[in-house]
Motif scaffolding. Sequence first.
Motif, PDB file in Angstrom:
ATOM      1  N   LEU A  16       0.744  -1.234   0.007  1.00  6.28           N
ATOM      2  CA  LEU A  16       0.080  -0.174   0.245  1.00  6.28           C
ATOM      3  C   LEU A  16       0.904   1.329  -0.004  1.00  6.28           C
ATOM      4  CD1 LEU A  16      -2.632  -0.876   2.696  1.00  6.28           C
ATOM      5  CD2 LEU A  16      -3.048  -0.734   0.408  1.00  6.28           C
ATOM      6  N   ILE A  17       2.064   1.165   0.310  1.00  9.83           N
ATOM      7  CA  ILE A  17       2.918   2.335   0.472  1.00  9.83           C
ATOM      8  C   ILE A  17       2.848   3.434  -0.777  1.00  9.83           C
ATOM      9  CG2 ILE A  17       5.453   3.049   0.589  1.00  9.83           C
ATOM     10  CD1 ILE A  17       5.933   0.809   2.473  1.00  9.83           C
ATOM     11  N   PRO A  18       2.931   3.062  -2.117  1.00 13.51           N
ATOM     12  CA  PRO A  18       2.864   3.923  -2.961  1.00 13.51           C
ATOM     13  C   PRO A  18       1.488   4.953  -2.992  1.00 13.51           C
ATOM     14  CG  PRO A  18       3.807   1.831  -3.945  1.00 13.51           C
ATOM     15  CD  PRO A  18       3.160   1.530  -2.513  1.00 13.51           C
ATOM     16  N   GLN A  19       0.610   3.826  -2.610  1.00 10.39           N
ATOM     17  CA  GLN A  19      -0.864   4.662  -2.460  1.00 10.39           C
ATOM     18  C   GLN A  19      -1.118   5.717  -1.302  1.00 10.39           C
ATOM     19  OE1 GLN A  19      -3.650   4.489  -4.658  1.00 10.39           O
ATOM     20  NE2 GLN A  19      -3.946   6.215  -3.406  1.00 10.39           N
ATOM     21  N   VAL A  20      -0.575   5.186  -0.323  1.00 13.92           N
ATOM     22  CA  VAL A  20      -0.331   5.922   0.996  1.00 13.92           C
ATOM     23  C   VAL A  20       0.448   7.199   0.774  1.00 13.92           C
ATOM     24  CG1 VAL A  20       0.097   6.416   3.399  1.00 13.92           C
ATOM     25  CG2 VAL A  20      -0.634   4.042   2.357  1.00 13.92           C
ATOM     26  N   GLY A  21       1.604   6.949   0.052  1.00 11.61           N
ATOM     27  CA  GLY A  21       2.388   8.242  -0.266  1.00 11.61           C
ATOM     28  C   GLY A  21       1.525   9.350  -1.131  1.00 11.61           C
ATOM     29  N   ARG A  22       1.001   8.797  -2.120  1.00 11.05           N
ATOM     30  CA  ARG A  22       0.078   9.427  -3.021  1.00 11.05           C
ATOM     31  C   ARG A  22      -0.955  10.162  -2.169  1.00 11.05           C
ATOM     32  NH1 ARG A  22       0.830   5.409  -6.655  1.00 11.05           N
ATOM     33  NH2 ARG A  22      -0.711   4.367  -6.541  1.00 11.05           N
ATOM     34  N   ASP A  23      -1.729   9.682  -1.424  1.00 12.01           N
ATOM     35  CA  ASP A  23      -2.736  10.289  -0.239  1.00 12.01           C
ATOM     36  C   ASP A  23      -2.168  11.313   0.355  1.00 12.01           C
ATOM     37  OD1 ASP A  23      -4.489   8.678  -1.565  1.00 12.01           O
ATOM     38  OD2 ASP A  23      -4.664   7.360   0.164  1.00 12.01           O
ATOM     39  N   VAL A  24      -0.742  11.053   1.086  1.00 14.59           N
ATOM     40  CA  VAL A  24      -0.118  12.113   1.931  1.00 14.59           C
ATOM     41  C   VAL A  24       0.050  13.435   1.120  1.00 14.59           C
ATOM     42  CG1 VAL A  24       1.720  12.459   3.287  1.00 14.59           C
ATOM     43  CG2 VAL A  24       0.433  10.362   3.684  1.00 14.59           C
ATOM     44  N   MET A  25       0.776  13.221  -0.132  1.00 16.52           N
ATOM     45  CA  MET A  25       0.852  14.445  -0.963  1.00 16.52           C
ATOM     46  C   MET A  25      -0.326  15.033  -1.311  1.00 16.52           C
ATOM     47  SD  MET A  25       3.815  12.319  -3.399  1.00 16.52           S
ATOM     48  CE  MET A  25       4.072  13.819  -4.467  1.00 16.52           C
ATOM     49  N   ASN A  26      -1.332  14.505  -1.806  1.00 21.59           N
ATOM     50  CA  ASN A  26      -2.354  15.071  -2.105  1.00 21.59           C
ATOM     51  C   ASN A  26      -3.042  15.980  -0.973  1.00 21.59           C
ATOM     52  OD1 ASN A  26      -2.366  14.040  -4.943  1.00 21.59           O
ATOM     53  ND2 ASN A  26      -3.632  12.114  -4.468  1.00 21.59           N
ATOM     54  N   TYR A  27      -3.031  15.455   0.103  1.00 19.73           N
ATOM     55  CA  TYR A  27      -3.372  16.037   1.471  1.00 19.73           C
ATOM     56  C   TYR A  27      -2.620  17.882   1.445  1.00 19.73           C
ATOM     57  CZ  TYR A  27      -4.375  17.925   5.901  1.00 19.73           C
ATOM     58  OH  TYR A  27      -4.589  18.895   6.846  1.00 19.73           O
ATOM     59  N   PHE A  28      -1.320  17.516   1.217  1.00 18.72           N
ATOM     60  CA  PHE A  28      -0.687  18.825   1.338  1.00 18.72           C
ATOM     61  C   PHE A  28      -0.597  19.670   0.259  1.00 18.72           C
ATOM     62  CE2 PHE A  28       1.166  15.985   5.122  1.00 18.72           C
ATOM     63  CZ  PHE A  28       1.202  17.069   6.045  1.00 18.72           C
ATOM     64  N   LEU A 116       1.895  19.414  11.826  1.00 15.96           N
ATOM     65  CA  LEU A 116       2.123  18.888  10.577  1.00 15.96           C
ATOM     66  C   LEU A 116       2.680  17.324  10.721  1.00 15.96           C
ATOM     67  CD1 LEU A 116       3.964  21.962   8.837  1.00 15.96           C
ATOM     68  CD2 LEU A 116       1.522  21.104   8.363  1.00 15.96           C
ATOM     69  N   ASP A 117       3.487  17.336  11.677  1.00 21.26           N
ATOM     70  CA  ASP A 117       3.737  15.747  11.752  1.00 21.26           C
ATOM     71  C   ASP A 117       2.646  14.970  12.254  1.00 21.26           C
ATOM     72  OD1 ASP A 117       3.859  17.316  14.294  1.00 21.26           O
ATOM     73  OD2 ASP A 117       5.150  15.606  15.358  1.00 21.26           O
ATOM     74  N   GLU A 118       1.878  15.300  13.147  1.00 19.71           N
ATOM     75  CA  GLU A 118       0.721  14.373  13.500  1.00 19.71           C
ATOM     76  C   GLU A 118      -0.360  14.070  12.249  1.00 19.71           C
ATOM     77  OE1 GLU A 118      -1.181  15.773  17.174  1.00 19.71           O
ATOM     78  OE2 GLU A 118       0.922  15.774  18.265  1.00 19.71           O
ATOM     79  N   LYS A 119      -0.518  15.326  11.683  1.00 19.52           N
ATOM     80  CA  LYS A 119      -1.414  15.311  10.348  1.00 19.52           C
ATOM     81  C   LYS A 119      -1.185  14.240   9.600  1.00 19.52           C
ATOM     82  CE  LYS A 119      -5.196  16.597   8.962  1.00 19.52           C
ATOM     83  NZ  LYS A 119      -6.332  16.178   9.748  1.00 19.52           N
ATOM     84  N   ALA A 120       0.423  14.413   9.035  1.00 20.87           N
ATOM     85  CA  ALA A 120       0.896  13.272   8.174  1.00 20.87           C
ATOM     86  C   ALA A 120       0.806  12.159   8.448  1.00 20.87           C
ATOM     87  CB  ALA A 120       2.446  13.763   8.056  1.00 20.87           C
ATOM     88  N   ILE A 121       1.102  11.798   9.718  1.00 24.30           N
ATOM     89  CA  ILE A 121       0.928  10.385  10.162  1.00 24.30           C
ATOM     90  C   ILE A 121      -0.699   9.752  10.323  1.00 24.30           C
ATOM     91  CG2 ILE A 121       1.161   8.694  12.233  1.00 24.30           C
ATOM     92  CD1 ILE A 121       3.625  10.212  12.807  1.00 24.30           C
ATOM     93  N   GLU A 122      -1.326  10.893  10.474  1.00 20.85           N
ATOM     94  CA  GLU A 122      -2.996  10.494  10.554  1.00 20.85           C
ATOM     95  C   GLU A 122      -3.550  10.381   9.024  1.00 20.85           C
ATOM     96  OE1 GLU A 122      -5.148  13.718  12.937  1.00 20.85           O
ATOM     97  OE2 GLU A 122      -6.740  13.577  11.271  1.00 20.85           O
ATOM     98  N   ILE A 123      -2.979  11.052   8.456  1.00 19.31           N
ATOM     99  CA  ILE A 123      -3.496  10.889   6.831  1.00 19.31           C
ATOM    100  C   ILE A 123      -2.956   9.550   6.144  1.00 19.31           C
ATOM    101  CG2 ILE A 123      -3.177  11.797   4.531  1.00 19.31           C
ATOM    102  CD1 ILE A 123      -4.883  13.738   6.067  1.00 19.31           C
ATOM    103  N   ALA A 124      -1.792   9.237   6.793  1.00 18.74           N
ATOM    104  CA  ALA A 124      -1.319   7.952   6.278  1.00 18.74           C
ATOM    105  C   ALA A 124      -2.038   6.909   6.838  1.00 18.74           C
ATOM    106  CB  ALA A 124       0.258   8.001   6.446  1.00 18.74           C
TER     107      ALA A 124
END
Lengths: 170, 86
Positions: A16-28, A116-124
């Motif tokens: 799932l890592i590539p998809q998770v990476g895309r979701d985190v990027m899209n959020y920011f 921002l750190d917590e948000k990134a982890i939460e989105i992932a």
Amino acid sequence: MGTFKSSKIINGSPTLIPQVGRDVMNYFITEGYDVQGDSLISGGYDISVSKGSIFKAVLGMKTALKIIIRTQGGQIFIEAGVGVFGQQAIPTIISMLFFWPVLVTQIWGIIQQSNLDEKAIEIAESSIYKHSHGSGGSAITQPQNSIFCTNCGKANLAGSKYCGECGGLL
Amino acid sequence: MFFDKQTGFFNLDEQIHLHLSFQKIMEDQLVTDEEVTEQSQKVINLLKELEVELSAADLEKVGNAFVEFGVLYAISQIRQLQDLNL
């Protein structure tokens, strides 16, 4: 510096890592940040998140929130900390500055104030949970004797044909 | 002097980047032994000047700041070495 970062290990398939990476990027990106993501040879993901007015430039290099998503022991490891935009490691010339820890402390303070750190982890984490239902992985500990509905997420007894919540085929 | 008035960020890095000594030494992107020796001598001379010119109270403050910086630098290097040994 190894001190200024937040991290979490989440139970989920490393596929799932590539998809998770895309979701985190899209959020920011949606939040108006400058974002850059790079796939790592190890299969992980390295994401830089920055904004000119928040993150200080050091020796002409823009600092950033660095999000690393990688596999660890068959699970997904997420780390959010201070780094340099677009660089997978802090360049030696910066880390050699005798006052670099002072700058890291200030930048880390801003990251934490903005959560921002917590948000990134939460989105992932939420991305892993969302996509786990379609990939066979799981972001939460799944009891041995239950299966989750791919439609509504409800846990059902193993062997059930239909979901007790929405009636969907299991 | 130490912090940007608008952003509050520590800005010694910007001062170094723009400083003549740094720019001159880095002009050819190479650092020689002679340049390190010359810069070391420059620092020694500046410290000696401070010892003569500053009052005892100011000297104690400046000295204390140098020592605390030194402590920070040393412990951050030791911390990194600890990570390498893991």
